[in-house]
Design a protein around this motif. Structure first.
Motif, PDB file in Angstrom:
ATOM      1  N   ALA A 603      83.714  46.877 146.431  1.00 14.73           N
ATOM      2  CA  ALA A 603      84.039  45.514 145.987  1.00 14.73           C
ATOM      3  C   ALA A 603      85.420  45.835 145.281  1.00 14.73           C
ATOM      4  CB  ALA A 603      83.117  45.186 144.866  1.00 14.73           C
ATOM      5  N   PHE A 604      85.851  46.782 144.546  1.00 13.80           N
ATOM      6  CA  PHE A 604      86.969  47.019 143.927  1.00 13.80           C
ATOM      7  C   PHE A 604      88.156  47.091 144.929  1.00 13.80           C
ATOM      8  CE2 PHE A 604      83.950  48.341 140.662  1.00 13.80           C
ATOM      9  CZ  PHE A 604      84.347  47.663 139.608  1.00 13.80           C
ATOM     10  N   TYR A 605      87.924  47.622 146.045  1.00 16.47           N
ATOM     11  CA  TYR A 605      88.755  47.791 147.166  1.00 16.47           C
ATOM     12  C   TYR A 605      89.153  46.567 147.568  1.00 16.47           C
ATOM     13  CZ  TYR A 605      87.725  52.800 147.646  1.00 16.47           C
ATOM     14  OH  TYR A 605      87.462  54.188 147.381  1.00 16.47           O
ATOM     15  N   LEU A 606      88.174  45.694 147.905  1.00 10.45           N
ATOM     16  CA  LEU A 606      88.444  44.211 148.393  1.00 10.45           C
ATOM     17  C   LEU A 606      89.148  43.433 147.178  1.00 10.45           C
ATOM     18  CD1 LEU A 606      88.262  42.084 150.426  1.00 10.45           C
ATOM     19  CD2 LEU A 606      85.838  41.411 149.550  1.00 10.45           C
ATOM     20  N   LYS A 607      88.607  43.468 145.757  1.00 10.30           N
ATOM     21  CA  LYS A 607      89.200  42.869 144.975  1.00 10.30           C
ATOM     22  C   LYS A 607      90.681  43.017 144.770  1.00 10.30           C
ATOM     23  CE  LYS A 607      89.782  40.382 141.118  1.00 10.30           C
ATOM     24  NZ  LYS A 607      90.162  38.666 141.386  1.00 10.30           N
ATOM     25  N   GLY A 608      91.066  44.303 145.138  1.00 12.90           N
ATOM     26  CA  GLY A 608      92.483  44.781 144.731  1.00 12.90           C
ATOM     27  C   GLY A 608      93.407  43.812 145.790  1.00 12.90           C
ATOM     28  N   VAL A 609      93.058  43.302 147.114  1.00 16.83           N
ATOM     29  CA  VAL A 609      93.824  42.719 147.971  1.00 16.83           C
ATOM     30  C   VAL A 609      93.188  41.299 148.162  1.00 16.83           C
ATOM     31  CG1 VAL A 609      94.176  44.843 149.312  1.00 16.83           C
ATOM     32  CG2 VAL A 609      92.390  43.313 149.820  1.00 16.83           C
ATOM     33  N   ALA A 610      92.311  40.596 147.326  1.00 12.47           N
ATOM     34  CA  ALA A 610      91.627  39.396 147.407  1.00 12.47           C
ATOM     35  C   ALA A 610      92.673  38.241 146.863  1.00 12.47           C
ATOM     36  CB  ALA A 610      90.420  39.217 147.092  1.00 12.47           C
ATOM     37  N   PRO A 611      92.820  37.007 147.167  1.00 14.06           N
ATOM     38  CA  PRO A 611      93.199  36.011 146.525  1.00 14.06           C
ATOM     39  C   PRO A 611      93.147  36.057 144.998  1.00 14.06           C
ATOM     40  CG  PRO A 611      92.675  35.403 148.568  1.00 14.06           C
ATOM     41  CD  PRO A 611      92.123  36.613 148.277  1.00 14.06           C
ATOM     42  N   PRO A 612      93.794  35.742 143.989  1.00 14.11           N
ATOM     43  CA  PRO A 612      93.386  35.800 142.644  1.00 14.11           C
ATOM     44  C   PRO A 612      92.368  34.983 142.194  1.00 14.11           C
ATOM     45  CG  PRO A 612      95.831  35.229 142.910  1.00 14.11           C
ATOM     46  CD  PRO A 612      95.148  35.138 144.423  1.00 14.11           C
ATOM     47  N   HIS A 613      92.030  33.764 143.046  1.00 11.23           N
ATOM     48  CA  HIS A 613      90.914  33.040 142.618  1.00 11.23           C
ATOM     49  C   HIS A 613      89.481  33.575 142.797  1.00 11.23           C
ATOM     50  CE1 HIS A 613      91.285  31.732 146.945  1.00 11.23           C
ATOM     51  NE2 HIS A 613      90.007  31.452 146.404  1.00 11.23           N
ATOM     52  N   VAL A 614      89.422  34.812 143.622  1.00 12.96           N
ATOM     53  CA  VAL A 614      88.245  35.321 143.871  1.00 12.96           C
ATOM     54  C   VAL A 614      87.965  36.423 142.765  1.00 12.96           C
ATOM     55  CG1 VAL A 614      86.992  36.931 145.769  1.00 12.96           C
ATOM     56  CG2 VAL A 614      88.617  35.130 146.363  1.00 12.96           C
ATOM     57  N   THR A 615      86.705  36.174 142.307  1.00 15.83           N
ATOM     58  CA  THR A 615      86.193  36.860 140.987  1.00 15.83           C
ATOM     59  C   THR A 615      85.245  37.862 141.650  1.00 15.83           C
ATOM     60  OG1 THR A 615      84.363  35.568 140.786  1.00 15.83           O
ATOM     61  CG2 THR A 615      86.430  35.203 139.750  1.00 15.83           C
ATOM     62  N   LEU A 616      84.975  39.071 140.712  1.00 13.84           N
ATOM     63  CA  LEU A 616      84.251  40.170 141.078  1.00 13.84           C
ATOM     64  C   LEU A 616      82.741  39.743 141.236  1.00 13.84           C
ATOM     65  CD1 LEU A 616      85.527  43.339 139.155  1.00 13.84           C
ATOM     66  CD2 LEU A 616      84.961  43.292 141.620  1.00 13.84           C
ATOM     67  N   ASN A 617      82.603  38.928 140.342  1.00 13.87           N
ATOM     68  CA  ASN A 617      80.905  38.354 140.436  1.00 13.87           C
ATOM     69  C   ASN A 617      80.849  37.511 141.768  1.00 13.87           C
ATOM     70  OD1 ASN A 617      80.428  39.189 138.009  1.00 13.87           O
ATOM     71  ND2 ASN A 617      80.917  37.310 136.941  1.00 13.87           N
ATOM     72  N   GLN A 618      81.840  37.046 142.276  1.00 12.26           N
ATOM     73  CA  GLN A 618      81.524  36.293 143.657  1.00 12.26           C
ATOM     74  C   GLN A 618      81.556  37.458 144.825  1.00 12.26           C
ATOM     75  OE1 GLN A 618      85.023  33.777 143.737  1.00 12.26           O
ATOM     76  NE2 GLN A 618      83.821  31.982 143.594  1.00 12.26           N
ATOM     77  N   ILE A 619      82.255  38.516 144.598  1.00 13.91           N
ATOM     78  CA  ILE A 619      82.071  39.649 145.716  1.00 13.91           C
ATOM     79  C   ILE A 619      80.621  40.421 145.570  1.00 13.91           C
ATOM     80  CG2 ILE A 619      83.203  41.776 146.477  1.00 13.91           C
ATOM     81  CD1 ILE A 619      85.741  40.596 145.384  1.00 13.91           C
ATOM     82  N   PHE A 620      80.263  40.458 144.306  1.00 18.68           N
ATOM     83  CA  PHE A 620      78.907  41.111 144.099  1.00 18.68           C
ATOM     84  C   PHE A 620      77.824  40.320 144.487  1.00 18.68           C
ATOM     85  CE2 PHE A 620      80.689  43.578 139.979  1.00 18.68           C
ATOM     86  CZ  PHE A 620      81.083  44.816 140.862  1.00 18.68           C
ATOM     87  N   ALA A 621      78.145  39.134 144.522  1.00 21.26           N
ATOM     88  CA  ALA A 621      76.857  37.988 145.002  1.00 21.26           C
ATOM     89  C   ALA A 621      76.969  38.163 146.505  1.00 21.26           C
ATOM     90  CB  ALA A 621      77.410  36.804 144.542  1.00 21.26           C
ATOM     91  N   GLY A 622      78.109  38.191 147.181  1.00 21.76           N
ATOM     92  CA  GLY A 622      78.188  38.445 148.605  1.00 21.76           C
ATOM     93  C   GLY A 622      77.398  39.846 149.133  1.00 21.76           C
ATOM     94  N   MET A 623      77.809  40.667 148.302  1.00 20.49           N
ATOM     95  CA  MET A 623      77.287  42.211 148.819  1.00 20.49           C
ATOM     96  C   MET A 623      75.653  42.294 148.828  1.00 20.49           C
ATOM     97  SD  MET A 623      80.248  44.758 147.549  1.00 20.49           S
ATOM     98  CE  MET A 623      79.537  44.785 145.847  1.00 20.49           C
ATOM     99  N   LEU A 624      75.145  41.576 147.822  1.00 20.84           N
ATOM    100  CA  LEU A 624      73.738  41.830 147.569  1.00 20.84           C
ATOM    101  C   LEU A 624      72.953  41.731 148.692  1.00 20.84           C
ATOM    102  CD1 LEU A 624      73.272  40.170 143.987  1.00 20.84           C
ATOM    103  CD2 LEU A 624      73.297  42.770 144.470  1.00 20.84           C
ATOM    104  N   PRO A 625      72.870  40.667 149.518  1.00 26.11           N
ATOM    105  CA  PRO A 625      71.956  40.400 150.641  1.00 26.11           C
ATOM    106  C   PRO A 625      72.469  41.610 151.683  1.00 26.11           C
ATOM    107  CG  PRO A 625      73.305  38.350 150.313  1.00 26.11           C
ATOM    108  CD  PRO A 625      73.843  39.499 149.400  1.00 26.11           C
ATOM    109  N   PHE A 626      73.416  41.827 151.903  1.00 27.39           N
ATOM    110  CA  PHE A 626      73.853  43.167 152.814  1.00 27.39           C
ATOM    111  C   PHE A 626      73.388  44.307 152.152  1.00 27.39           C
ATOM    112  CE2 PHE A 626      76.978  39.979 154.153  1.00 27.39           C
ATOM    113  CZ  PHE A 626      77.022  39.958 155.293  1.00 27.39           C
ATOM    114  N   MET A 627      73.104  44.597 150.852  1.00 23.74           N
ATOM    115  CA  MET A 627      72.389  45.632 150.387  1.00 23.74           C
ATOM    116  C   MET A 627      70.861  45.550 150.579  1.00 23.74           C
ATOM    117  SD  MET A 627      72.643  47.219 146.473  1.00 23.74           S
ATOM    118  CE  MET A 627      71.750  45.894 145.674  1.00 23.74           C
ATOM    119  N   ALA A 628      70.270  44.471 150.597  1.00 26.14           N
ATOM    120  CA  ALA A 628      68.901  44.431 150.988  1.00 26.14           C
ATOM    121  C   ALA A 628      68.732  44.668 152.359  1.00 26.14           C
ATOM    122  CB  ALA A 628      68.689  43.127 150.550  1.00 26.14           C
TER     123      ALA A 628
END
Length: 653
Positions: A603-628
């Motif tokens: 998540a932190f790797y992606l946040k470093g290159v993502a557009p400014p409006h993308v938050t860590l919480n949005q990235i975390f929310a997207g990762m949870l289904p894949f973690m399941a």
């Protein structure tokens, strides 16, 4: 104070509190308790930001001196220095570690050859008819790129720059886009040639060749589950992953293709066959038509060669093994007295036979006690496919007549022929352009990867030899695409040296740390405590995987493998667990740890290159289904161990 800092401080406080609660008073401490204290302190020190390798060495030297001092204070310093030299020498002479810088160098060259952008573009055009095509193309690109590099940070960062903005522009949900990039980027931990598997093999004394063979199908399973989830979600909720517009799916045709399409046919094969007449027909150069026709006929040529080889294999004369009148030494003939066993020269005596290994049967000899501090065993020996006795005593009897082709072959041939006809019926000039894009991006990379992995899995080369060939292949690819220059080579060599130095110093620090832990008796204390719980193999596996999952929050996979695997590996024999199968579960589990908030490195790797409006919480929310999905794949691998063990058993056992 930031949430991440609060989490880190809370976790460190829990570790220190657990030490004070569960440890006896200092007056009652034994050497084993000092070993457990060393283990707790190393985790806290790493979380505080100290360099892992040198922290391991420092802790190992200090506590090794305490252990030697307890036995004989006069020679404690000399023994500690001898231990440091022996451990460092044993690590640096481990041949299997040579493959790490070679695979890393191959990955950095491929990364800088500018193949990934072309690969992503061609894949998302080829898959435009699939729901969620951009996310599916992202996952496939990540899987291919992860196979070539094995470096999570590089894959997530590059795909975050390339695929993530493209999905957002196409109207994809931020969560799905982030989840596809981060989950796909972590596939390099599991899919061979994974550096993690090399490190685990060197640490646990397991064959890297068998680990690569075992990780192949679990990696495909996980990538397939990701793709199925994205396709189903895009089908059920199109608003989250809308289809590409007609403009985005448009492929620009060459003037030759446009002329043939407009004057002859939209289908590529008949139009090119007619175009061979040249200027007398549609006024197109015959040389260009012949070149395009050669590209169009490639699938048919591939199918023809494959089916011809299959036909030759199924109709070849029978080969029967015979003894030729020779008997194996020690074998008893059929005329032996009653009660004596007889067996033929190609069979092992009954007492030497062993059942086929399964997930909970150890396939390798029990690991020696850590207290002996053995040198890591090279784990890249080529598999032996025939015993010398069989080679000496068996004679091949070949019948002169060819066998008739079985019915299943003709059925397969008919099905393949029908599919080929359907393929060319749908193969228009737009698909021809996409196919040429795949030829220039996907197929060269796929051939290089298959050559490297195939030579390892089939015993044609050791991982080190295959890694050297892969490095040469990466250089040739960069040269073919005009990217092999001084700047690319300099950066690749520098990054390779940096990564390799980190891994090798981690091995040295881990070796010293493990030796000190064994000298203090910490391993014996842990083993005694685990055995006192009277766990079943299933309960132990669950406990071990939960611990590894939790360790994946604050620690990198290198630290988990190097520090904690020497503690788990000696316990496996007590529960009858195959170290190979355990390594596959660990590799799959550590992918889950990379996606687990709040310390998900992807998540932190992606946040470093993502557009400014993308938050860590949005990235975390997207990762949870894949973690399941990863947890589901972990459960499937445990319930059906053949997913990981079938290929190693077929090839090597």
């Amino acid at each position: 104070m930031r949430k991440e800092l609060w989490f880190g401080l809370t976790l460190m406080a829990l570790i220190v509190g657990a030490v004070f609660v569960f440890m006896p008073s200092p007056a009652d401490w034994t050497n084993g308790h000092l070993g457990l204290l060393m283990l707790a302190l190393i985790v806290v020190a790493i979380m505080l930001g100290f360099p892992t390798a040198f922290t391991l060495m420092g802790m190992g030297v200090l506590f090794a001196w305490l252990a030697y001092r307890h036995a004989n204070p006069e020679i404690a310093v000399a023994q500690t220095l001898d231990l440091m030299v022996q451990r460092a020498y044993a690590v640096m002479t481990n041949d299997v570690l040579i493959s790490i810088p070679l695979f890393v160098f191959m990955g950095y060259l491929v990364e800088r050859a500018n193949l990934i952008e072309k690969l992503f573009r061609s894949l998302h055009l080829a898959l435009a008819w699939i729901p969620g095509s951009l996310a599916v193309a992202t996952l496939i690109t990540c899987a291919v790129f992860a196979t070539a590099t094995g470096i999570v940070g590089a894959v997530v960062t590059l795909m975050g720059l390339l695929a993530f903005p493209a999905m957002l522009r196409a109207g994809y949900s931020t969560s799905i886009s982030a989840g596809a990039v981060t989950a796909g980027g972590c596939l390099g931990i599991l899919i061979p040639p994974s550096v993690l598997l090399i490190v685990y093999g060197a640490t646990a004394g397991v064959s890297v060749v068998q680990l690569y063979a075992g990780a192949f199908f679990p990696g495909l399973l996980l990538a397939g589950l990701y793709i199925v989830y994205v396709v189903v979600l895009a089908k059920l909720r199109p608003a989250l992953a809308p289809p590409l517009s007609a403009e985005e799916r448009t492929v620009r045709l060459s003037p030759l293709a446009t002329t043939l399409r407009d004057t002859v046919s939209r289908r590529a094969l008949p139009a090119l066959l007619v175009g061979l007449k040249g200027r007398r027909n549609v006024d197109v150069p015959m040389r260009d038509v012949a070149r395009q026709l050669g590209v169009v006929l490639m699938p048919a040529i591939f199918v023809a060669v494959s089916m011809s080889l299959m036909y030759a294999a199924v109709t070849s004369p029978l080969v029967t093994a015979g003894t030729g009148g020779l008997e194996e030494m020690g074998a008893v003939s059929s005329s032996s007295s009653e009660g004596e066993a007889s067996f033929d020269s190609l069979q092992a005596p009954p007492e030497e036979a062993s059942p086929a290994p399964d997930a909970l049967t150890p396939a390798t000899p029990a690991a020696p006690p850590i207290a002996q501090v053995p040198a890591p065993a090279p784990a890249e020996a080529k598999p032996t496919l025939a015993t010398p006795a069989a080679d000496v005593t068996a004679a091949a009897d070949v019948t002169g007549e060819s066998r008739p082709a079985p019915t299943w072959f003709w059925v397969t041939l008919a099905v393949v022929a029908l599919l080929l006809v359907y393929f060319y019926w749908r193969f228009d000039f737009a698909r021809l352009e996409i196919f040429k894009m795949l030829l220039s991006s996907f197929f060269p990379l796929a051939v290089m990867i298959l050559a490297v992995l195939g030579s390892i899995v089939f015993g044609l080369a050791t991982p080190t030899e295959a890694a050297a060939v892969g490095s040469l292949g990466g250089a040739l690819l960069a040269l073919a695409y005009g990217q092999l220059n001084y700047s690319v080579v300099r950066d690749s060599v520098f990054l390779t040296a940096k990564t390799s130095a980190m891994v090798c110093w981690l091995f040295v620090g881990s070796s010293i740390f493990s030796a000190a832990f064994a000298l203090l008796g910490g391993q014996a204390l842990v083993e005694e405590w685990v055995l006192s719980l009277n766990l079943t193999p299933v309960q132990f596996m669950i406990l071990a995987q939960v611990i590894i999952f939790l360790l994946g929050w604050p620690l990198e996979w290198t630290e988990i493998i190097i520090i904690f695997m020497p503690i788990f590996i000696p316990l496996l024999d007590n529960f009858g667990i195959d170290p190979l199968f355990f390594g596959l579960l660990v590799a799959l589990n550590l992918q889950t740890a990379f996606l687990s908030p709040p310390v998900a490195m992807a998540a932190f790797y992606l946040k470093g290159v993502a557009p400014p409006h993308v938050t860590l919480n949005q990235i975390f929310a997207g990762m949870l289904p894949f973690m399941a999905i990863q947890i589901l794949a972990l459960a499937l691998l445990y319930i059906f161990p053949g997913i990981g063990l079938w290929l190693p058993q077929v090839l090597y056992r």
